[in-house]
Structures are given as structure tokens and as C-alpha cells.
Enzyme design. Structure first.
Site, PDB file in Angstrom:
ATOM      1  N   HIS A 119     -42.842-116.642  -0.449  1.00 58.14           N
ATOM      2  CA  HIS A 119     -44.220-117.317  -0.052  1.00 58.14           C
ATOM      3  C   HIS A 119     -45.227-115.861  -0.153  1.00 58.14           C
ATOM      4  O   HIS A 119     -45.379-115.454  -0.973  1.00 58.14           O
ATOM      5  CB  HIS A 119     -44.729-118.408   0.303  1.00 58.14           C
ATOM      6  CG  HIS A 119     -45.604-118.471  -0.369  1.00 58.14           C
ATOM      7  ND1 HIS A 119     -46.919-119.606  -1.110  1.00 58.14           N
ATOM      8  CD2 HIS A 119     -47.035-117.440   0.550  1.00 58.14           C
ATOM      9  CE1 HIS A 119     -48.031-119.606  -0.719  1.00 58.14           C
ATOM     10  NE2 HIS A 119     -48.402-118.149  -0.417  1.00 58.14           N
ATOM     11  N   GLU A 120     -44.868-115.661   0.840  1.00 60.71           N
ATOM     12  CA  GLU A 120     -45.427-114.438   1.351  1.00 60.71           C
ATOM     13  C   GLU A 120     -44.801-112.882   0.682  1.00 60.71           C
ATOM     14  O   GLU A 120     -45.775-111.930   0.196  1.00 60.71           O
ATOM     15  CB  GLU A 120     -45.311-113.813   2.888  1.00 60.71           C
ATOM     16  CG  GLU A 120     -45.587-114.327   3.791  1.00 60.71           C
ATOM     17  CD  GLU A 120     -47.235-115.535   3.768  1.00 60.71           C
ATOM     18  OE1 GLU A 120     -47.922-114.903   2.880  1.00 60.71           O
ATOM     19  OE2 GLU A 120     -47.628-116.469   3.743  1.00 60.71           O
ATOM     20  N   HIS A 123     -46.571-112.610  -2.488  1.00 61.40           N
ATOM     21  CA  HIS A 123     -47.836-111.945  -2.910  1.00 61.40           C
ATOM     22  C   HIS A 123     -48.255-110.725  -2.370  1.00 61.40           C
ATOM     23  O   HIS A 123     -49.120-109.637  -3.147  1.00 61.40           O
ATOM     24  CB  HIS A 123     -49.058-112.606  -0.541  1.00 61.40           C
ATOM     25  CG  HIS A 123     -49.479-113.991  -1.359  1.00 61.40           C
ATOM     26  ND1 HIS A 123     -50.055-114.333  -1.845  1.00 61.40           N
ATOM     27  CD2 HIS A 123     -49.442-114.913   0.164  1.00 61.40           C
ATOM     28  CE1 HIS A 123     -50.412-115.649  -1.797  1.00 61.40           C
ATOM     29  NE2 HIS A 123     -50.035-115.990  -0.649  1.00 61.40           N
ATOM     30  N   HIS A 129     -52.321-117.486  -4.849  1.00 62.81           N
ATOM     31  CA  HIS A 129     -52.133-118.260  -4.859  1.00 62.81           C
ATOM     32  C   HIS A 129     -52.008-119.349  -6.002  1.00 62.81           C
ATOM     33  O   HIS A 129     -52.796-119.282  -6.880  1.00 62.81           O
ATOM     34  CB  HIS A 129     -52.975-119.725  -3.711  1.00 62.81           C
ATOM     35  CG  HIS A 129     -52.296-119.277  -2.152  1.00 62.81           C
ATOM     36  ND1 HIS A 129     -53.527-119.616  -1.205  1.00 62.81           N
ATOM     37  CD2 HIS A 129     -51.343-118.760  -1.660  1.00 62.81           C
ATOM     38  CE1 HIS A 129     -52.700-118.754  -0.022  1.00 62.81           C
ATOM     39  NE2 HIS A 129     -51.462-118.834  -0.629  1.00 62.81           N
TER      40      HIS A 129
END
Lengths: 168, 88
Positions: A119-120, A123, A129
Site C-alpha cells: 500500500h505504502e 503512495h 488513497h
């Protein structure tokens, strides 16, 4: 999917990463494995390559940090905020921090490091998001099985909007 | 907030002050673009909080009431990524 304002992205296709500070919850080998698998999830969908660095400045600097760690986004101890990462750019850009107060795990008894790392890294590559609950980039934690993992459609669309699709 | 909250930001029976402060912290962290922090709170007080609750509820596909109901608090209490949901 959503992109950050100004749609920052890396201008090169080969990015370096380095783990600068490990957690005591897991062995170094397990952390390295989770990080590698997390990055692979993205490179499978877009023309990006990741090279591990062992010294010096890398594009994506990865570390486990506690409380206030000097970037204006202090961690809050167990649960709550698990990790954060910065959008592509110089300096802090791309850097990924995990809250060292969490119980990190390779399985399900605690917070699965692969799930959060993948997930990170979204970014760190330029995705914000997503409001799609099935997306990896949805803000709340939901365990993802690391083996045989494929990015959900929404995330594939997002990463390919920035970098195009991977030619097989 | 201590004076304005009960009137402008009615707490459902199930929401205590502990939840209110948790929500305030959550909204500050994830629904306040950098630079807006203190200015926003000083100028618009609880209305600003209601707006942020609505923003948060819309993002998570909850019923947009602007109130700290059970399902909204449930989402706020889930472990999550520290990157704000609103643009910075």
C-alpha cells in the site's frame, strides 16, 4: 483510484530502494522479502524496475520509526496509524516509514508487513488513497495474502495512468 | 470546542467525549490540508468539523450526516495508513 495534486511521478523507470532501519518484530530477511514482494506487485503492472541499494541515498528510503521522527507526521503507538509514505520527489519524496510500535508479521497475527508495504509503495509511486473498498490503496488495513497477490483493478488503472502498462 | 460542541455538533447518545476527541484528532490528521489547520478551526469552529465529518463519510461511502454516528466512529477506529485522505 486517485492521484496526488499535481500528479507527481518518477521520471525514470528504474528506482532504487534501501531499508535504513529495521524492526525488531521481524528478521531482516523477512523485512527484505516483504519489501521485495510489495514492490513486485507494482512492477508487475507497470514498466518499473526496483534495485536494492545497501548504502547511500536511494529513491525510496524505507525505515521503521517511533513517535515523532522528524517529518511532521509523528506516529501514535500501537494501532491507529500504521505507516505513511511520501509522493515521488527529491529528498523525502518516495520515502516510506512504518510505525515501529506495531506488531509486524509475515502472517496474520499482527499487521502483515507485505500488505502495508505494498500500500505504502503505491503512495511512493504517486497514488493517493482510493475510495474503492476493494483497492489496495483504500486507507484502512485489510490483510492481503502475499503469495499469488495481484493488484486489484482499480490500482492497476491508477499505476498505468501514471506510467503506462508493462509490455510483456 | 468545549463550549460550542454540544450545540453545534450534537453527539449521538452512543458517542461520548472520548470519541469526540478521537474524531477531532482523526479529522485533523486525515481531513485537514496542511496550512489550513489552525486557520480553519479558528474561523469556522464546529461547522468546520461537521464539514470534515461529511467529507470523511462521503469518502468511505457512509451515510453523509455530518454526525459522529456508530458506523462513522467504527471506521475512525480502524487501523489505517497515515497519509491524509484529502489533498495536501
Amino acid at each position: 483510484y486517485r492521484l496526488f495534486p499535481g500528479e507527481p511521478k518518477w521520471k525514470k523507470s528504474t528506482l532504487t530502494y534501501r531499508v535504513t532501519k529495521y524492526t525488531s518484530s521481524l528478521s531482516h530477511a523477512d523485512v527484505d522479502k516483504a519489501v521485495e514482494m510489495g514492490l513486485k506487485a507494482w512492477s508487475a503492472a507497470a514498466p518499473l524496475n526496483f534495485v536494492k541499494a545497501t548504502s547511500g541515498e536511494a529513491d525510496i528510503m524505507i525505515s521503521f520509526q517511533s513517535g515523532d521522527h522528524g517529518d511532521s507526521y509523528p506516529f501514535d503507538g500501537p494501532r491507529g496509524t500504521l505507516a505513511h509514505a511520501f509522493a515521488p520527489g527529491e529528498g523525502l519524496g518516495g520515502d516510506t516509514h512504518f510505525d515501529n510500535a506495531e506488531k509486524w508479521t509475515m502472517g496474520m497475527n499482527g499487521f502483515n508487513l507485505f500488505t502495508v508495504a505494498a500500500h505504502e509503495f503505491g503512495h511512493a509511486l504517486g497514488l493517493a488513497h482510493s475510495a474503492d473498498p476493494s483497492a489496495l490503496m483504500y486507507p484502512t488495513y485489510r490483510y492481503q495474502h502475499p503469495f499469488g497477490f495481484h493488484l486489484p483493478k482499480d490500482d492497476v488503472k491508477g499505476i498505468q495512468a501514471l506510467y503506462g502498462s508493462r509490455q510483456s | 470546542y468545549s463550549a460550542a460542541a454540544p450545540a453545534l455538533f450534537a453527539l449521538p447518545r452512543t458517542t461520548g467525549w472520548k470519541d469526540f476527541y478521537l474524531a477531532q484528532e482523526y479529522l485533523d490528521k486525515y481531513y485537514t490540508p496542511k496550512g489550513e489547520h489552525h486557520l480553519g478551526e479558528m474561523t469556522s469552529g464546529s461547522n468546520s468539523m461537521t464539514r470534515k465529518v461529511q467529507q470523511m463519510q462521503a469518502f468511505f461511502g457512509l451515510r453523509v450526516t455530518g454526525k459522529l454516528d456508530y458506523s462513522t466512529m467504527g471506521v475512525m477506529k480502524r487501523p489505517r495508513c497515515g497519509v491524509p485522505d484529502v489533498a495536501n
